[in-house]
Design a protein around this motif. Structure first.
Motif, mmCIF file in Angstrom:
data_model
loop_
_atom_site.group_PDB
_atom_site.id
_atom_site.type_symbol
_atom_site.label_atom_id
_atom_site.label_comp_id
_atom_site.label_asym_id
_atom_site.label_seq_id
_atom_site.Cartn_x
_atom_site.Cartn_y
_atom_site.Cartn_z
ATOM 1 N N MET A 97 19.718 0.050 10.986
ATOM 2 C CA MET A 97 18.415 -0.353 10.479
ATOM 3 C C MET A 97 18.467 -1.792 9.986
ATOM 4 N N THR A 98 17.495 -2.607 10.374
ATOM 5 C CA THR A 98 17.432 -3.992 9.967
ATOM 6 C C THR A 98 16.871 -4.136 8.563
ATOM 7 N N ASP A 99 17.238 -5.224 7.847
ATOM 8 C CA ASP A 99 16.676 -5.453 6.529
ATOM 9 C C ASP A 99 15.235 -5.948 6.613
ATOM 10 N N GLU A 100 14.735 -6.158 7.838
ATOM 11 C CA GLU A 100 13.333 -6.508 8.014
ATOM 12 C C GLU A 100 12.434 -5.272 8.036
ATOM 13 N N VAL A 101 13.052 -4.108 7.977
ATOM 14 C CA VAL A 101 12.324 -2.845 7.808
ATOM 15 C C VAL A 101 13.047 -2.048 6.732
ATOM 16 N N LEU A 102 12.352 -1.748 5.647
ATOM 17 C CA LEU A 102 12.929 -0.985 4.550
ATOM 18 C C LEU A 102 12.417 0.454 4.614
ATOM 19 N N VAL A 103 13.316 1.402 4.410
ATOM 20 C CA VAL A 103 12.952 2.816 4.499
ATOM 21 C C VAL A 103 13.459 3.543 3.264
ATOM 22 N N THR A 104 12.581 4.296 2.627
ATOM 23 C CA THR A 104 12.977 5.155 1.514
ATOM 24 C C THR A 104 12.499 6.569 1.785
ATOM 25 N N HIS A 105 13.274 7.532 1.323
ATOM 26 C CA HIS A 105 12.934 8.946 1.453
ATOM 27 C C HIS A 105 12.863 9.551 0.058
ATOM 28 N N GLU A 106 11.726 10.157 -0.245
ATOM 29 C CA GLU A 106 11.554 10.736 -1.566
ATOM 30 C C GLU A 106 10.566 11.891 -1.510
ATOM 31 N N ASP A 107 11.015 13.079 -1.929
ATOM 32 C CA ASP A 107 10.144 14.255 -2.021
ATOM 33 C C ASP A 107 9.393 14.533 -0.720
ATOM 34 N N GLY A 108 10.095 14.408 0.396
ATOM 35 C CA GLY A 108 9.494 14.725 1.685
ATOM 36 C C GLY A 108 8.713 13.593 2.325
ATOM 37 N N ILE A 109 8.635 12.449 1.658
ATOM 38 C CA ILE A 109 7.875 11.301 2.170
ATOM 39 C C ILE A 109 8.835 10.221 2.647
ATOM 40 N N ALA A 110 8.632 9.751 3.862
ATOM 41 C CA ALA A 110 9.372 8.600 4.381
ATOM 42 C C ALA A 110 8.460 7.383 4.288
ATOM 43 N N THR A 111 8.813 6.447 3.424
ATOM 44 C CA THR A 111 8.030 5.215 3.286
ATOM 45 C C THR A 111 8.706 4.113 4.088
ATOM 46 N N ILE A 112 7.989 3.593 5.067
ATOM 47 C CA ILE A 112 8.512 2.595 5.999
ATOM 48 C C ILE A 112 7.790 1.280 5.717
ATOM 49 N N THR A 113 8.546 0.273 5.289
ATOM 50 C CA THR A 113 7.949 -0.999 4.871
ATOM 51 C C THR A 113 8.398 -2.138 5.777
ATOM 52 N N ILE A 114 7.444 -2.793 6.417
ATOM 53 C CA ILE A 114 7.753 -4.005 7.177
ATOM 54 C C ILE A 114 8.038 -5.110 6.167
ATOM 55 N N ASN A 115 9.222 -5.704 6.268
ATOM 56 C CA ASN A 115 9.707 -6.585 5.208
ATOM 57 C C ASN A 115 9.959 -8.011 5.710
ATOM 58 N N ARG A 116 8.874 -8.663 6.135
ATOM 59 C CA ARG A 116 8.928 -10.081 6.500
ATOM 60 C C ARG A 116 7.768 -10.807 5.814
ATOM 61 N N PRO A 117 7.672 -10.732 4.511
ATOM 62 C CA PRO A 117 6.495 -11.285 3.829
ATOM 63 C C PRO A 117 6.292 -12.774 4.059
ATOM 64 N N ASP A 118 7.377 -13.515 4.274
ATOM 65 C CA ASP A 118 7.249 -14.954 4.519
ATOM 66 C C ASP A 118 6.618 -15.238 5.878
ATOM 67 N N GLN A 119 6.591 -14.224 6.753
ATOM 68 C CA GLN A 119 5.966 -14.328 8.070
ATOM 69 C C GLN A 119 4.739 -13.414 8.179
ATOM 70 N N ARG A 120 4.189 -13.061 7.031
ATOM 71 C CA ARG A 120 3.046 -12.124 6.956
ATOM 72 C C ARG A 120 3.351 -10.826 7.718
ATOM 73 N N ASN A 121 4.630 -10.456 7.681
ATOM 74 C CA ASN A 121 5.106 -9.217 8.298
ATOM 75 C C ASN A 121 4.797 -9.156 9.798
#
Length: 254
Positions: A1-25
């Motif tokens: 997994m690239t650091d340009e996509v952040l993934v967290t798993h919590e209580d059955g939810i997978a939160t997928i975050t595009i992480n290139r804010p300097d490039q407006r993602n």
């Protein structure tokens, strides 16, 4: 997994975050394949029930990274399109949590999701015609099914942005929230889905997605193929028992 996509798993939810804010993602190859891998993991794991797609730094996604495109970089997943969801959305529910801008491929990713939570000041658009391109990552196909046809055509032909409030009036937005609250509200919506039987959720989504192409003569038979097993499931008995006993059901997924 690239650091340009952040993934967290919590209580059955997978939160997928595009992480290139300097490039407006904006979406490059790493982002597309990173989101695709996270969505595949969502579908593969029984402990994950709902996915949320969002962006870091107050912007959802500005679409394809045009600089990467000019370098010859392929910004879509082979055979699956941008973010790996344009052509092959996940089987499990996917919620878009939108702050800021969702443009071009970013808006098309929203359309590939099942539900949309948007900040009041969020803006959406398909500006491809302004760049000599076409919204071929699902925008031209999905938008007329989700909006009144003339409004969908207006967005595609003018390339102009539209507010979350206007999309809400046309029924595209599930929840319109104050800026900064989209992700929190998406998680609240996800928890409501997770409270329900997993097989029922999966079958319901599949029917509602696939039925668009069914004929009147076949629709109930096709639905029965997908939902018929639910009545005899352990979860159906658990749901009825929990209701009678006035308690929260304990779903088994079988």
């Amino acid at each position: 997994m690239t650091d340009e996509v952040l993934v967290t798993h919590e209580d059955g939810i997978a939160t997928i975050t595009i992480n290139r804010p300097d490039q407006r993602n904006a979406v490059n190859r790493a982002v597309s394949y990173g989101v695709c891998a996270a969505v595949d993991e969502l579908d593969a794991r029984d402990d994950l029930r709902v996915g949320i797609l969002t962006g870091a730094g107050g912007t959802f996604c500005a679409g394809m990274d045009l600089k990467a495109f000019l370098r010859g970089e392929v910004t879509r997943v082979e055979g699956r399109g941008i973010l790996g969801i344009a052509m092959t959305p996940p089987k499990k529910p996917l919620i878009a949590a939108v702050e800021g801008y969702a443009l071009a491929g970013g808006f098309e990713a929203v359309l590939a999701c099942d539900l949309l939570v948007a900040a009041r000041d969020a803006k959406f658009g398909l500006p491809e015609a302004k760049r000599g391109l076409a919204a071929a990552a699902g925008g031209l196909l999905r938008l007329p099914r989700l909006l009144p046809p003339r409004i969908a055509l207006e967005l595609a032909l003018t390339g102009e942005m539209v507010t979350a409030g206007r999309l809400d009036r046309y029924g595209l937005v599930n929840a319109l929230v104050e800026p900064g609250e989209a992700l929190a509200e998406a998680k609240r919506l996800a928890r409501k889905i997770i409270a329900n039987a997993p097989m029922s959720v999966a079958a319901s989504k599949r029917v509602m997605v696939e039925q668009q192409d069914w004929t009147l003569e076949e629709m109930f038979a096709r639905q029965a193929e997908i939902t018929g097993h639910l009545l005899a499931s352990e979860d159906a008995r658990e749901g009825a028992t929990a209701f009678a006993e006035k308690r929260v059901p304990e779903w088994k997924g079988r």
